[in-house]
Design an enzyme around this catalytic site. Structure first.
Site, short mmCIF file in Angstrom:
data_model
loop_
_atom_site.label_atom_id
_atom_site.label_comp_id
_atom_site.label_asym_id
_atom_site.label_seq_id
_atom_site.Cartn_x
_atom_site.Cartn_y
_atom_site.Cartn_z
N CYS A 20 -18.84 40.47 1.13
CA CYS A 20 -18.04 40.23 -0.08
C CYS A 20 -17.67 38.76 -0.15
CB CYS A 20 -16.79 41.11 -0.04
SG CYS A 20 -15.73 40.95 -1.48
N LEU A 21 -17.75 38.19 -1.36
CA LEU A 21 -17.37 36.80 -1.53
C LEU A 21 -15.88 36.59 -1.26
CD1 LEU A 21 -19.45 35.96 -4.74
CD2 LEU A 21 -20.01 35.50 -2.35
N GLY A 45 -22.82 39.95 -6.93
CA GLY A 45 -21.87 40.58 -7.83
C GLY A 45 -20.53 39.88 -7.75
N HIS A 65 -13.19 46.53 -6.73
CA HIS A 65 -12.35 45.34 -6.96
C HIS A 65 -11.46 45.55 -8.18
CE1 HIS A 65 -13.56 42.44 -3.96
NE2 HIS A 65 -14.83 42.65 -4.22
N HIS A 112 -19.15 48.67 -5.46
CA HIS A 112 -18.38 47.66 -4.75
C HIS A 112 -17.53 46.85 -5.75
CE1 HIS A 112 -17.96 44.41 -1.58
NE2 HIS A 112 -17.71 43.72 -2.69
N GLN A 137 -11.70 39.06 -8.71
CA GLN A 137 -11.94 38.12 -7.61
C GLN A 137 -11.68 36.67 -8.03
OE1 GLN A 137 -15.92 40.11 -6.72
NE2 GLN A 137 -15.37 39.15 -4.77
#
Length: 171
Positions: A94-95, A49, A140, A136, A54
């Site tokens: 998480c990235l 995702g 963000h 999630h 992000q």
């Protein structure tokens, strides 16, 4: 297509609350190219995702693909959770917080309404990993990260660990 840079915690831009997408722009070539770039970025990272926030685009949309084959891409534009039931604890990563994983409690079953890539509204019932991923990524869009669910002490440890990793990368 092009890979986009992913913001990393504690970058303050990750705390920006995203604004709604104008539905008129959804089917435009520029927005569709941005969606393609986000999918490429997410798959290469690799992740399941990616919220626009992000990649420093502070609009309310996200891309998700929780399939093992990476062949079920989902786009959620201006998403809104309309129902949330039960709870589950899932170890999340998480990235934007690379290499860190922690248990987070989320709703087990949700219903989300959004606009799809085609510009059409839809509603989707989700559970398990997909439900976790949607929640999630929606966090963000609100300027919230999964580390916010951790104790202040653990969150500070994560910040220090990532800062150290950044220094090693730069050296």
């Amino acid at each position: 297509m092009a890979q986009l840079p992913i913001l990393e915690f504690p970058d303050p831009r990750l705390r920006t609350k995203a604004v709604p997408v104008d539905p008129a722009q959804v089917t435009g070539a520029e927005f569709q190219r941005l969606l393609d770039d986000m999918f490429e970025t997410m798959y290469e990272a690799p992740g399941i995702g990616l919220a626009a926030s992000q990649v420093d685009v502070h609009q309310r949309f996200m891309v998700i693909d929780v399939s093992d084959e990476k062949d079920r891409p989902l786009v959620f534009i201006n998403p809104e959770i309309t129902t949330a039931d039960g709870h589950q604890v899932y170890q999340e990563g998480c990235l934007s917080v690379p290499g860190i994983f922690a248990d987070v409690t989320r709703a087990n079953q949700i219903t989300v309404k959004a606009i799809g890539r085609d510009g059409q509204p839809f509603e989707l019932a989700a559970d398990g990993l997909l439900a976790v991923c949607i929640q999630h990524e929606m966090d963000h869009l609100e300027g919230k990260l999964f580390v916010d669910y951790l104790s202040p002490l653990k969150r500070e440890m994560v910040r220090k660990k990532l800062a150290k990793a950044q220094r090693h990368k730069a050296a």
